[in-house]
Structures are given as C-alpha cells and as structure tokens.
Design a protein around this motif. Structure first.
Motif, PDB file in Angstrom:
ATOM      1  N   ALA A 163      -7.845  -3.942   1.918  1.00  0.00           N
ATOM      2  CA  ALA A 163      -8.280  -5.107   2.864  1.00  0.00           C
ATOM      3  C   ALA A 163      -8.243  -6.547   2.152  1.00  0.00           C
ATOM      4  O   ALA A 163      -7.706  -7.732   2.556  1.00  0.00           O
ATOM      5  CB  ALA A 163      -9.326  -5.033   4.058  1.00  0.00           C
ATOM      6  N   ARG A 164      -8.979  -6.549   1.065  1.00  0.00           N
ATOM      7  CA  ARG A 164      -9.111  -7.690   0.391  1.00  0.00           C
ATOM      8  C   ARG A 164      -8.040  -8.330  -0.218  1.00  0.00           C
ATOM      9  O   ARG A 164      -7.481  -9.354  -0.102  1.00  0.00           O
ATOM     10  CB  ARG A 164     -10.324  -7.631  -0.628  1.00  0.00           C
ATOM     11  N   PRO A 193       0.953  -1.209  -0.072  1.00  0.00           N
ATOM     12  CA  PRO A 193      -0.027   0.111   0.178  1.00  0.00           C
ATOM     13  C   PRO A 193       0.975   1.184  -0.229  1.00  0.00           C
ATOM     14  O   PRO A 193       1.793   1.220   0.456  1.00  0.00           O
ATOM     15  CB  PRO A 193      -0.820  -0.136   1.153  1.00  0.00           C
ATOM     16  N   SER A 194       0.131   2.330  -0.410  1.00  0.00           N
ATOM     17  CA  SER A 194       0.960   3.688  -0.365  1.00  0.00           C
ATOM     18  C   SER A 194       0.312   4.307   0.879  1.00  0.00           C
ATOM     19  O   SER A 194      -1.010   4.427   1.091  1.00  0.00           O
ATOM     20  CB  SER A 194       0.650   4.442  -1.704  1.00  0.00           C
ATOM     21  N   PRO A 195       1.126   4.937   1.723  1.00  0.00           N
ATOM     22  CA  PRO A 195       0.660   5.465   2.767  1.00  0.00           C
ATOM     23  C   PRO A 195       0.296   7.089   2.574  1.00  0.00           C
ATOM     24  O   PRO A 195       0.617   8.143   3.120  1.00  0.00           O
ATOM     25  CB  PRO A 195       1.856   5.555   3.847  1.00  0.00           C
ATOM     26  N   THR A 196      -0.916   7.187   1.595  1.00  0.00           N
ATOM     27  CA  THR A 196      -1.439   8.203   1.322  1.00  0.00           C
ATOM     28  C   THR A 196      -2.827   8.614   1.585  1.00  0.00           C
ATOM     29  O   THR A 196      -3.555   9.287   1.068  1.00  0.00           O
ATOM     30  CB  THR A 196      -1.193   8.378  -0.369  1.00  0.00           C
ATOM     31  N   LEU A 222       4.985  -7.012   3.778  1.00  0.00           N
ATOM     32  CA  LEU A 222       4.593  -5.713   3.731  1.00  0.00           C
ATOM     33  C   LEU A 222       5.570  -4.610   3.323  1.00  0.00           C
ATOM     34  O   LEU A 222       6.533  -4.472   3.953  1.00  0.00           O
ATOM     35  CB  LEU A 222       4.158  -5.399   5.238  1.00  0.00           C
ATOM     36  N   ARG A 223       5.216  -4.243   2.172  1.00  0.00           N
ATOM     37  CA  ARG A 223       6.111  -2.940   1.849  1.00  0.00           C
ATOM     38  C   ARG A 223       5.233  -1.847   1.649  1.00  0.00           C
ATOM     39  O   ARG A 223       4.375  -1.647   0.958  1.00  0.00           O
ATOM     40  CB  ARG A 223       6.450  -3.453   0.462  1.00  0.00           C
ATOM     41  N   LEU A 224       5.772  -0.675   1.987  1.00  0.00           N
ATOM     42  CA  LEU A 224       5.056   0.468   1.853  1.00  0.00           C
ATOM     43  C   LEU A 224       5.765   1.364   0.978  1.00  0.00           C
ATOM     44  O   LEU A 224       6.900   1.661   0.922  1.00  0.00           O
ATOM     45  CB  LEU A 224       5.424   1.548   3.203  1.00  0.00           C
ATOM     46  N   ILE A 276      -1.881   2.272   8.499  1.00  0.00           N
ATOM     47  CA  ILE A 276      -1.839   0.793   7.575  1.00  0.00           C
ATOM     48  C   ILE A 276      -1.469  -0.423   8.677  1.00  0.00           C
ATOM     49  O   ILE A 276      -1.991  -1.423   8.571  1.00  0.00           O
ATOM     50  CB  ILE A 276      -0.875   0.681   6.622  1.00  0.00           C
ATOM     51  N   GLU A 277      -0.517  -0.196   9.281  1.00  0.00           N
ATOM     52  CA  GLU A 277      -0.188  -1.348  10.308  1.00  0.00           C
ATOM     53  C   GLU A 277      -1.088  -1.484  11.336  1.00  0.00           C
ATOM     54  O   GLU A 277      -1.120  -2.750  11.759  1.00  0.00           O
ATOM     55  CB  GLU A 277       1.381  -0.940  10.986  1.00  0.00           C
ATOM     56  N   ALA A 278      -1.673  -0.691  11.783  1.00  0.00           N
ATOM     57  CA  ALA A 278      -2.512  -0.839  12.950  1.00  0.00           C
ATOM     58  C   ALA A 278      -3.822  -1.321  12.191  1.00  0.00           C
ATOM     59  O   ALA A 278      -4.407  -2.386  12.766  1.00  0.00           O
ATOM     60  CB  ALA A 278      -3.068   0.763  13.273  1.00  0.00           C
ATOM     61  N   ASP A 279      -4.443  -1.123  11.064  1.00  0.00           N
ATOM     62  CA  ASP A 279      -5.267  -1.950  10.409  1.00  0.00           C
ATOM     63  C   ASP A 279      -4.991  -3.433  10.176  1.00  0.00           C
ATOM     64  O   ASP A 279      -5.846  -4.208  10.381  1.00  0.00           O
ATOM     65  CB  ASP A 279      -5.778  -1.314   8.994  1.00  0.00           C
ATOM     66  N   LEU A 280      -3.816  -3.648   9.587  1.00  0.00           N
ATOM     67  CA  LEU A 280      -3.342  -5.093   9.436  1.00  0.00           C
ATOM     68  C   LEU A 280      -3.232  -5.700  10.850  1.00  0.00           C
ATOM     69  O   LEU A 280      -3.597  -7.043  10.676  1.00  0.00           O
ATOM     70  CB  LEU A 280      -2.161  -5.016   8.675  1.00  0.00           C
ATOM     71  N   LYS A 281      -2.716  -5.262  11.865  1.00  0.00           N
ATOM     72  CA  LYS A 281      -2.896  -6.201  13.112  1.00  0.00           C
ATOM     73  C   LYS A 281      -4.386  -6.242  13.463  1.00  0.00           C
ATOM     74  O   LYS A 281      -4.533  -7.365  14.290  1.00  0.00           O
ATOM     75  CB  LYS A 281      -2.091  -5.254  13.993  1.00  0.00           C
ATOM     76  N   TRP A 282      -5.260  -5.186  13.177  1.00  0.00           N
ATOM     77  CA  TRP A 282      -6.503  -5.571  13.453  1.00  0.00           C
ATOM     78  C   TRP A 282      -7.093  -6.437  12.818  1.00  0.00           C
ATOM     79  O   TRP A 282      -7.670  -7.605  13.705  1.00  0.00           O
ATOM     80  CB  TRP A 282      -7.513  -4.346  13.311  1.00  0.00           C
TER      81      TRP A 282
END
Length: 447
Positions: A21-22, A10-13, A40-42, A58-64
């Motif tokens: 998520a899919r 993902p791009s952190p934009t 995981l590559r930003l 992004i990291e928080a969402d993936l951990k969730w």
C-alpha cells in the motif's frame, strides 16, 4: 497532464499488505503532484500462483484507499510483446541458451561459495558449441535463456538512495526466459516500462540489483531507462518482514477491523520521513506535503499503535458526509448527522459508532445502582421538546432535590441511560435517547 508516468505493479499472488500500500500510495501522490499518469499493472505471468480472486482483491484494496488509476494493463495480455523482445535479443546475441538443471546450478553456487567466490553464473551456456547444444537437446533438456550483461560499470542517480554504482562483471547474467518458455519479471517489466511510457519507477529497495541489470536491458532493447527511486522496505513493529503470502498486516484484515483508509494513507505518506504525520479526509489532502527527497534510507517500522491513534483522530474530525453511506447501510436511515456529531469524538474505530447507535436508538439493559435515586431523577425529567439545554436543566433539578453533585450525581445517570461508565457528553445523547427510553431506563427497564 505532463510527461510523468508512474506505475504500481503488484502480482496477483496474495493479499496486499501495508508495504504494498505504501508503494502504491507514494506512486499515486507523485503522479498527482506532478499532474502525471498513474498506471495499475498486474504482473500476472506466474500462472501457477496468480489468481483472478487476488486480482479482484487488489483492485478492491486500491478503491478502498481511494487511489484511482488512469490506465490499466495486465501482463498476461502482453505475452506477444515479450516474445518479440526475446527474438530481438536473440538476434542481437544478447540472449543465450543454457542447459544446466536446477540441481547443477545449485551445486555450482555451493562450490563457488565454498571456495570463497561470489555465486555468479560462469557463462557455460555462452561457450557451448553447436554439437554440445545438440547433445543436450538429444537428452530432452530444454534450455533457459540468459541475458548477456556488458561487463562495464552501471550507475544511476536514485531519487531516494542517491548515486548507485554496480560493476557489471560482479553480476550474474539473469535468466529472462524459463525452460517452459515463460518470461521472467526482469524482462517483462522492462518491456512494459518501455512500451507503456513509464518515466519514473518507485519501488522497494529489494529491486536495486534488478535495476542494475534492467538498465542494461533497457539499452539493449533500444530504450532509455526511467528515473528510479528505491524505498527501504517496511517491517513490523518488532522488525519482522512483511509478506503477501503470509497475510502480514493485510489491507483486507485492516479494513475488516474497521480501520479508516485515510488513517493508513496519512500514516504511510510520512513513514520514513522526518516529517510529522498530518491527518486528512481524502488522499488529495496529502499531495501538497509530498516530497520524494524526504524519504530516508533507514528501515521504517510500521507501528499499529501509532496507526490506531491516528485512526481515532481522523474519525474525530470526519464530517458526516464521509461516513453516512456506511453507517446507514448498517443501521438504516435513522442514523442522523446529529448522532454522528455527538459520538464521533469518542470513537476509536467506525464500528464503535454502531454501539452508540444501539444505545441511542435500540434497547439496552440499564445499570441500576441506586433505584431510589433514579426514581427521583425520573420524576424530574423535563417535558418535551428536548434540546442541548435539557441535560443541564434536568441535572440541576436533580441536584437541588437530592443534594448530590459531581460523580455521585452524574455516574448513576450515565450508567442507567447508556449502560456504560464513559462515553460522549450526555447533553448530546439525552435528546437522541428520547423521553420514553430515558424514563424506562431510569426505572430499571430494558429500553
């Protein structure tokens, strides 16, 4: 682990939405099913819009979502690798300087379209003489750099779309380097995939044309293209597109609304396949049923109503161990497993559990419709200790005393004890409410 390696990039934009998520989930499932590696590559080379806050989110969402990654990379840490690749492409004469301004390029595209031709770059930059290049430099123009495509057929076997075919002369030579010297996604993604050992790329179908270009770029850099799989993009329930920048169905909002991460995982894992959705308690539960060949080319629609139904189902099956930490953070340690088992079958979201905790452990205002009847019921309350048989013993006594039965018997008791007309079975709730609270509520007192 075997040689399979996939990546979510993902791009952190902006905030991740359910479409992102899919892609993350299916890459994770593919890697875990094949005992492979999930990277995981930003992709954060867009310095104008990339922020650390979005990267953290992004990291928080993936951990969730409980999608753990085996390796991590950040493109902003790899700029020297892109510079080296650029020099190699220049040396092999696959990268050439172009001096048109954005306005000039736009005019060219408009003229091509007006004359019925496809808007393909005319390779003016490739034909410039040294004298012409110097003239542009003297005008203080800074070049952007394009990759010279081979005008040959490009094809690959896509794991979702099947056989794909492009004609090289029908594609524009892509810009790989901006005027300010920053590499574009087309280049940086290929360099990363090559150097970080990516074997399979699963992403949205909006990248199909990029893939045709990148296959030639892999070869030009001395590598072999990975296996590609391109998924149809999700739309909303009415067919609208999803956007990170607009916050469409963002994971942060779904989490804030009390959605279970596993409801989203289970729903997305089957969306776009003919297979029924299967609930589970962890992402690992979804691994056995994953099959990349089951994903079709039709556009899948994300239906929040279906997701909500699944969310309830997962809560109804959830063991206390999966929810204990969260509820006890909200309420304290007196939220017990007995309470959870009593109420979970009536929950739509986890936040509803807090309502039933307050009903059982805190003060409520009882609803009193027939004070005389409730006073009789209060006088017939059985002595302690109470257990699951207490409700039946008590209501049988009230029935014999008053002659009431059915709704006329049970509804006034429910309204007084809980303040609500529906909910979990009172045989479970009554021992949790306790004698003292029950007696006060039956007397019409706040308790």
């Amino acid at each position: 682990m075997n040689d399979m390696k996939v990546r979510f990039a993902p791009s952190p934009t902006g905030a991740l939405h359910v479409g992102n998520a899919r892609v993350a989930l299916l890459n994770w499932l593919w890697a875990r099913q094949q005992d492979g590696t999930f990277l995981l590559r930003l992709d954060d080379t867009d310095q104008d819009r990339s922020t650390q806050a979005f990267a953290d989110d992004i990291e928080a969402d993936l951990k969730w979502l409980e999608l753990d990654w085996d390796e991590f990379a950040r493109q902003s840490d790899r700029l020297d690798r892109y510079s080296q690749a650029i020099e190699r492409l220049k040396t092999s004469e696959r990268l050439y300087a172009c001096y048109e301004t954005p306005e000039e390029l736009d005019l060219k595209r408009k003229l091509q379209l007006k004359s019925g031709r496809p808007p393909i770059y005319d390779r003016e930059g490739l034909a410039l003489s040294a004298v012409q290049q110097k003239a542009y430099e003297d005008e203080c123009r800074r070049p952007h750099w394009r990759f010279r495509l081979d005008h040959a057929p490009i094809g690959w076997e896509d794991a979702v779309r099947g056989t794909q075919h492009f004609e090289g002369d029908k594609l524009s030579d892509p810009v790989l380097l901006r005027e300010d010297g920053r590499p574009l996604y087309t280049l940086s993604s290929v360099v990363d995939d090559l150097e970080l050992g990516i074997t399979h790329v699963l992403r949205g179908e909006d990248h199909v044309a990029n893939t045709a270009v990148q296959i030639q770029l892999f070869k030009a850099l001395g590598g072999v293209a990975p296996t590609f799989a391109h998924l149809p993009l999700l739309t909303g329930a009415q067919g609208q597109g999803l956007s990170k920048r607009l916050g469409s169905l963002s994971l942060a909002q779904l989490r804030q609304d009390g959605l279970e991460a596993m409801a989203l995982n289970a729903y997305l894992a089957r969306l776009g396949t003919p297979d029924p959705v299967e609930s589970g308690q962890t992402p690992s539960d979804l691994i056995p049923g994953f099959d990349i060949s089951r994903y079709g080319r039709a556009t899948p629609r994300f239906d929040p109503d279906e997701l909500q139904t699944l969310n309830s189902r997962i809560l109804h099956e959830m063991p206390f161990s999966r929810i204990a930490e969260w509820v006890q953070q909200q309420t304290g340690p007196d939220f017990t497993e007995d309470l959870w088992l009593a109420i979970r079958g009536n929950l739509e979201t986890r936040k509803d559990a807090l309502t039933w905790y307050r009903i059982c452990q805190d003060e409520i205002s009882p609803v009193v419709e027939d004070a005389a009847f409730l006073e009789t019921a209060r006088e017939l309350l059985p002595p302690l200790p109470w257990d699951l048989s207490t409700w039946s013993i008590w209501t049988q006594a009230v029935k014999e005393k008053t002659g009431r039965k059915g709704k006329a018997l049970f509804m006034p008791l429910r309204l007084a004890l809980t303040g609500l007309s529906s909910g979990p079975e009172l045989k479970h709730l009554l021992p949790l409410i306790g004698y003292e609270r029950a007696a006060k509520r039956l007397a019409g007192q706040t308790a």
